[in-house]
Every structure is written in structure tokens, then in C-alpha cells.
Design a protein around this motif. Sequence first.
Motif, PDB file in Angstrom:
ATOM      1  N   UNK A 274      -0.204   6.783 -17.902  1.00  0.00           N
ATOM      2  CA  UNK A 274       0.331   5.876 -18.925  1.00  0.00           C
ATOM      3  C   UNK A 274       1.472   5.067 -18.336  1.00  0.00           C
ATOM      4  N   UNK A 275       1.765   3.943 -18.977  1.00  0.00           N
ATOM      5  CA  UNK A 275       2.942   3.158 -18.644  1.00  0.00           C
ATOM      6  C   UNK A 275       3.850   3.109 -19.868  1.00  0.00           C
ATOM      7  N   UNK A 276       5.140   3.233 -19.645  1.00  0.00           N
ATOM      8  CA  UNK A 276       6.102   3.232 -20.732  1.00  0.00           C
ATOM      9  C   UNK A 276       6.707   4.600 -20.916  1.00  0.00           C
ATOM     10  N   UNK A 277       8.044   4.688 -20.857  1.00  0.00           N
ATOM     11  CA  UNK A 277       8.710   5.988 -20.944  1.00  0.00           C
ATOM     12  C   UNK A 277       8.458   6.669 -22.278  1.00  0.00           C
ATOM     13  N   UNK A 278       8.399   5.883 -23.350  1.00  0.00           N
ATOM     14  CA  UNK A 278       8.162   6.468 -24.662  1.00  0.00           C
ATOM     15  C   UNK A 278       6.774   7.064 -24.777  1.00  0.00           C
ATOM     16  N   UNK A 279       5.788   6.364 -24.240  1.00  0.00           N
ATOM     17  CA  UNK A 279       4.416   6.874 -24.274  1.00  0.00           C
ATOM     18  C   UNK A 279       4.304   8.142 -23.427  1.00  0.00           C
ATOM     19  N   UNK A 280       4.969   8.143 -22.274  1.00  0.00           N
ATOM     20  CA  UNK A 280       4.931   9.329 -21.415  1.00  0.00           C
ATOM     21  C   UNK A 280       5.506  10.537 -22.143  1.00  0.00           C
TER      22      UNK A 280
ATOM     23  N   UNK B  13       0.826  -1.206   0.000  1.00  0.00           N
ATOM     24  CA  UNK B  13       0.000   0.000   0.000  1.00  0.00           C
ATOM     25  C   UNK B  13       0.864   1.261   0.000  1.00  0.00           C
ATOM     26  N   UNK B  14       2.099   1.152   0.525  1.00  0.00           N
ATOM     27  CA  UNK B  14       2.954   2.328   0.593  1.00  0.00           C
ATOM     28  C   UNK B  14       3.832   2.501  -0.639  1.00  0.00           C
ATOM     29  N   UNK B  15       3.705   1.580  -1.602  1.00  0.00           N
ATOM     30  CA  UNK B  15       4.525   1.677  -2.807  1.00  0.00           C
ATOM     31  C   UNK B  15       4.206   2.982  -3.531  1.00  0.00           C
ATOM     32  N   UNK B  16       5.241   3.689  -3.889  1.00  0.00           N
ATOM     33  CA  UNK B  16       5.054   4.989  -4.531  1.00  0.00           C
ATOM     34  C   UNK B  16       5.023   4.834  -6.040  1.00  0.00           C
ATOM     35  N   UNK B  17       4.166   5.608  -6.670  1.00  0.00           N
ATOM     36  CA  UNK B  17       4.113   5.654  -8.129  1.00  0.00           C
ATOM     37  C   UNK B  17       4.943   6.835  -8.590  1.00  0.00           C
ATOM     38  N   UNK B  18       5.824   6.588  -9.559  1.00  0.00           N
ATOM     39  CA  UNK B  18       6.669   7.663 -10.063  1.00  0.00           C
ATOM     40  C   UNK B  18       5.843   8.614 -10.913  1.00  0.00           C
ATOM     41  N   UNK B  19       6.093   9.877 -10.715  1.00  0.00           N
ATOM     42  CA  UNK B  19       5.343  10.905 -11.435  1.00  0.00           C
ATOM     43  C   UNK B  19       6.280  11.661 -12.362  1.00  0.00           C
TER      44      UNK B  19
ATOM     45  N   UNK C 111       2.327  13.195 -16.287  1.00  0.00           N
ATOM     46  CA  UNK C 111       2.000  11.821 -16.650  1.00  0.00           C
ATOM     47  C   UNK C 111       2.250  10.945 -15.432  1.00  0.00           C
ATOM     48  N   UNK C 112       1.187  10.395 -14.881  1.00  0.00           N
ATOM     49  CA  UNK C 112       1.296   9.491 -13.742  1.00  0.00           C
ATOM     50  C   UNK C 112       1.621   8.106 -14.272  1.00  0.00           C
ATOM     51  N   UNK C 113       2.646   7.475 -13.736  1.00  0.00           N
ATOM     52  CA  UNK C 113       2.989   6.133 -14.170  1.00  0.00           C
ATOM     53  C   UNK C 113       1.947   5.156 -13.639  1.00  0.00           C
ATOM     54  N   UNK C 114       1.256   4.504 -14.536  1.00  0.00           N
ATOM     55  CA  UNK C 114       0.219   3.559 -14.129  1.00  0.00           C
ATOM     56  C   UNK C 114      -0.581   3.126 -15.319  1.00  0.00           C
ATOM     57  N   UNK C 115      -1.539   2.272 -15.074  1.00  0.00           N
ATOM     58  CA  UNK C 115      -2.387   1.744 -16.140  1.00  0.00           C
ATOM     59  C   UNK C 115      -2.549   0.260 -15.958  1.00  0.00           C
ATOM     60  N   UNK C 116      -1.951  -0.522 -16.816  1.00  0.00           N
ATOM     61  CA  UNK C 116      -2.064  -1.970 -16.716  1.00  0.00           C
ATOM     62  C   UNK C 116      -1.312  -2.442 -15.475  1.00  0.00           C
ATOM     63  N   UNK C 117      -1.913  -3.313 -14.729  1.00  0.00           N
ATOM     64  CA  UNK C 117      -1.420  -3.965 -13.506  1.00  0.00           C
ATOM     65  C   UNK C 117      -1.334  -3.042 -12.303  1.00  0.00           C
ATOM     66  N   UNK C 118      -1.234  -1.742 -12.487  1.00  0.00           N
ATOM     67  CA  UNK C 118      -1.123  -0.842 -11.333  1.00  0.00           C
ATOM     68  C   UNK C 118      -1.880   0.446 -11.620  1.00  0.00           C
TER      69      UNK C 118
ATOM     70  N   UNK D  88       7.073   3.080 -27.654  1.00  0.00           N
ATOM     71  CA  UNK D  88       6.360   3.413 -26.426  1.00  0.00           C
ATOM     72  C   UNK D  88       7.003   2.843 -25.187  1.00  0.00           C
ATOM     73  N   UNK D  89       7.735   1.727 -25.356  1.00  0.00           N
ATOM     74  CA  UNK D  89       8.423   1.058 -24.248  1.00  0.00           C
ATOM     75  C   UNK D  89       7.458   0.584 -23.162  1.00  0.00           C
ATOM     76  N   UNK D  90       6.203   0.330 -23.537  1.00  0.00           N
ATOM     77  CA  UNK D  90       5.210  -0.112 -22.565  1.00  0.00           C
ATOM     78  C   UNK D  90       5.365  -1.607 -22.257  1.00  0.00           C
ATOM     79  N   UNK D  91       5.060  -2.019 -21.026  1.00  0.00           N
ATOM     80  CA  UNK D  91       5.094  -3.441 -20.677  1.00  0.00           C
ATOM     81  C   UNK D  91       3.799  -4.138 -21.079  1.00  0.00           C
ATOM     82  N   UNK D  92       3.827  -5.439 -21.144  1.00  0.00           N
ATOM     83  CA  UNK D  92       2.651  -6.315 -21.293  1.00  0.00           C
ATOM     84  C   UNK D  92       1.997  -6.276 -22.663  1.00  0.00           C
ATOM     85  N   UNK D  93       1.971  -5.129 -23.301  1.00  0.00           N
ATOM     86  CA  UNK D  93       1.327  -4.991 -24.601  1.00  0.00           C
ATOM     87  C   UNK D  93       2.389  -4.666 -25.659  1.00  0.00           C
TER      88      UNK D  93
END
Length: 555
Positions: free
Chosen positions: A346-352, A219-225, A363-370, A543-548
Motif C-alpha cells: 500500500x501507499x500512504x501512512x494512514x492506509x498502512x 534500480x537501487x532505490x530502496x522501498x521502505x518496509x 506493509x510494503x510501501x508501493x502501489x501506484x507509480x512504484x 489514508x494519506x495516499x498520494x495521487x488518489x
Amino acid sequence: MKSIDGLKFAEMIKLGAHQLYLNADYVDSLNVFPVPDGDTGTNMNLSMTSGANEVEANAVEHIGETAGALSKGLLMGARGNSGVILSQLFRGFGKAIEKEAFLDGKKFAEALQYGVETAYKAVMKPVEGTILTVAKDAANAGVEVSKTTDDFIEVMEAVVRESKASLERTPDLLAVLKEVGVVDSGGQGLVYVYEGFLASLKGEGLPERTDDQAMKEMINEQHHLSLQGFMNTEDIVYGYCTEFMVKFEDKKLANNPYDESDYRQELSRFGDSLLVISDDDVAKVHIHSEEPGDVLSFSQKYGSLIDIKIENMREQHINLVGADHNVHNGKQSESIKHPYAIVTVAMGSGIAELLKSVGASAVIEGGQTMNPSTEDIVKAIEDVGAERVLILPNNKNIIMAAEQAAEIVGIEAAVVPTKTVPEGLSAILAFNPEAEVSVNATAMTEAASYVKTAQVTHAVRDTTIDGLTIKNGEFMGIAEGKIVTTHASIEEVTKSLLSKVIDDDAEIVTVLYGEEVSEEDASVIESYIEDNFDHVEAELYHGNQPLYPYIISVE
């Protein structure tokens, strides 16, 4: 057992949250599509754990106050649709019992019913066969049993028994569940919470496999912004990030009755990025102000001030971007007012980077899985520091959390309900900095509707859906949310998918290739488009996105 108090309810919450935590992976596995981002269990777990942590820190004998702490923690920690619905269930529950010192079985069941009504109102188009149905049926069963017994445990047993029965009926109400052969994942998560409640009432204690520290770490895991440095230091109108809590005092409240809505309105004249959350004991405040001392002095009329933190944002900005950022050609740049911000996910540095290049402020890092929580989105909006904001979730499971953030952040805000990154890109391009928030939201939503999104990912289990037999590990082509093709080869499935989504009206096809795809392989797909669809223009981005491996937009 005839009744419970707030401390007993806190024990129930702890065990309910832990039971959900232990089974979060299984809830994730019930995702209808066999994609690797089924995250209902993860979202519900993180949301419930946030509520449990708030209760652990604030539990008292008065059950109304303990329920208020649960409501607060769930609201700020809510992630994804399932987490938001869970927070609304217990928000209504808490509202119904806020003045109760203890609860008997009848009042408990009635409060569950009120929570269901609150959750249904929060959902634009409620769908039966989901967590809403399970919650409704379980509450109704509890109310019926409470008419014939005053034993609290018997009422809770009825709630659990009917929640399980209702869960088993969800495939009869939602055809896609029956087709895939699973029950509703959100409903299953709620069953685990209720099972934990019952185990606590019966004194069965925590399950043997406990890992409280791991739960807290989750729950305390931080999302990179990722923020675009679009402003100069001198553009910061309100320079002090001010956070504090007001501990209410009866003597002061006698002369200055506290009302959260009125207090929020009064504080708004001191600055922006205002957030006020309160219960019967304290009010938690966050505000960006030029005169933090005035904010603190004003707030003292309600009680004593604790946990005060004031940070100079101008100094922070200089340290972050460097003094050179504020100088252009040897001269101090003129102050430019930035009334608007676009916050997206979004997830993926290129997409961000792509989103920022077309106008996204954050751009908040997130989307699929988180999925980012309500609090994550609020924090991003506060960090941007604009007067008005448009929020683009880019994921259907983040829309409700974004809507909650828009409601509680202290500036004018609206959600553009984008469900994919291509929709988000198209929406941002339609942004008009001179238009009102509501006008922009309408225009950007319309622009997003013109984009068709296709995605390639891999199956995480064997299944049959929409007439397709899919094997674990195979690649799937998804068009507008529907699986339309599958193949063992990523190249073949991508080509097949493109042939199904590119029609005679298409003009531009944009391909975002992910972290597991090489530039050489992506070029093969680009060449395929150019060779077979000469009426469209192909654009390729890493896009460098994971999973897709591939996210494709067709316009």
C-alpha cells in the motif's frame, strides 16, 4: 555477422536496457487510462536494468551463461505485470540456449520463440494486442528470415521491423487501445529493447543522452518496509540470518553433482526463509538458521564459500524494538508461536496503519507509480520470519510479481489476488489463523470479491474513453476500474461517483482520503453520504495516499 558470443550479447543487453531507460517516460504516457500512475515504462525499465546490472557483473564469452545472468537479474528485479512478462520472455530465452557457447541468427530467433512460449504459459489469461503479441510476432518473423539468410543482423532487423509492425496493430486487437488512440505500452517497451539490440549489432553505440549513474540509482532505490512488531525476541526460532555464495568446484561436483531443486530441499531442514538462486558458476543462498555453521559445512561439498554474511537476528530485534518490548508487567512474556504472516502492499501512512490494525504483518510501501519487485516481496516475507505467508498485492499490476515471490520463497505461500486496498482490507478480515494456507486464500479471495472499489484521481492528458470526454487536469471518478464521471471540481466528481456506486444493497461505505485532501473537505463528503444515503454507515479514515484524493469501498 554470422554469430555472437556472450560478451557481444552483454553489449546488446546494455544498449537495450539503456534505450528503454531513455524512453521510459514515453512508455508510461501510453497508459490507457489518463491517470498519473501509468507505470509500465518505469516497471520495465527497472526490471530490465536489474537484468543488465546482473549481466554486467557476470558476463562471459559463453552466451548461455550470460543469458542465465540476464534471466536471474530480471527475475529478482521484475516489477509489475510488464516487468514479470519481460522476465519470463528472457527466462525462456535463457533456458533455450543455456548450453550454447555462441548463437547464430537462427538459434537466436528460435530462442526468442521459446521465450514467448514461456511467457504465455506464465500468464493465466493471455490477452492479444499486448507485449505478448508483439514478442510472438517478432520472434516468428526472425525465424522465417533465418531460413533464407545466415546474417545475424538481417535476422535482428526482421525482429525489430516486425515488432514495430505488430505494435502498430495492437489497437486492432484490443478495442480499448483503439478507443483511446494509443499502442500497447508493454509492446512499445519491448520494441525499445529490441532497437537497442540492433543498434549494438550494427555498431551504432549508445545514444548521446547517457546517464548510467541515474539508471543505477533508479534500480537501487530502496522501498521502505513497515513491519508490525508482533513477536518477542524469544519467539525467533532460527536466530541467524545467513547469506553466502557457493563457488562451484569441478572436483567437488564430480563426487556431489549439483541440482538446485535437490540442494534447496536439503537446506530446508536447517531453517526457514530459504532462497536459492544458481547458475553454472555459483549458488546464492539466504537462510534463517539456528546453526549457520552446519549450513556452511554442508554447502562446502559443492565448492568454496564466498561473500559470507551472518547476522544475529535476536540482537537486531532487541536493538530495533527495545528490551521493554519483550517484558510485560515485569515478567518475561511467554513464547508465542506465529505460524502465519500476511504481507501486503500500500501507499500512504494512514492506509498502512489501517492494514496493520486489522492483521497485516508487513506493509510494503508501493502501489501506484512504484510497484515492488519480486525481490522486495521476498525480502518482506523473509523479514517477517513466519512459517506460512499470504500475500495481498492490492494492485492488479503487482499480482504477477507476488506470484513469482510465492514460488521462490522457501516457505508455504499463497497469493490472494487483491486489486485494491479496499479488497485487501476485506480479505484480511476473513483470515482464519487456524485454517490451511489454501483454505485461507480461497476464503479471503471470496471476501474481496464482495467489495466495490471507487477512486478519484486527476487526468494527465486529454482523451475520450468509454463515451466520456476528459480534459487534462480534470478529476475523474473510477468505479471498478472504469471511468464513470469527470468534473473540474473534486467535490462534485466525488459526489457524482458516490451516487453511481452506492446502491440499495450497500451497507457500509468507507472513505480513505489522501494527502491532498483536508479533514474539513473529507467531512463534507462524509456528510453528503449521511444526508443522501440513510441506509448506509459511513466511515472516514485519513489514508494519506498520494495521487488518489479519495479511495472508496462499498460493502
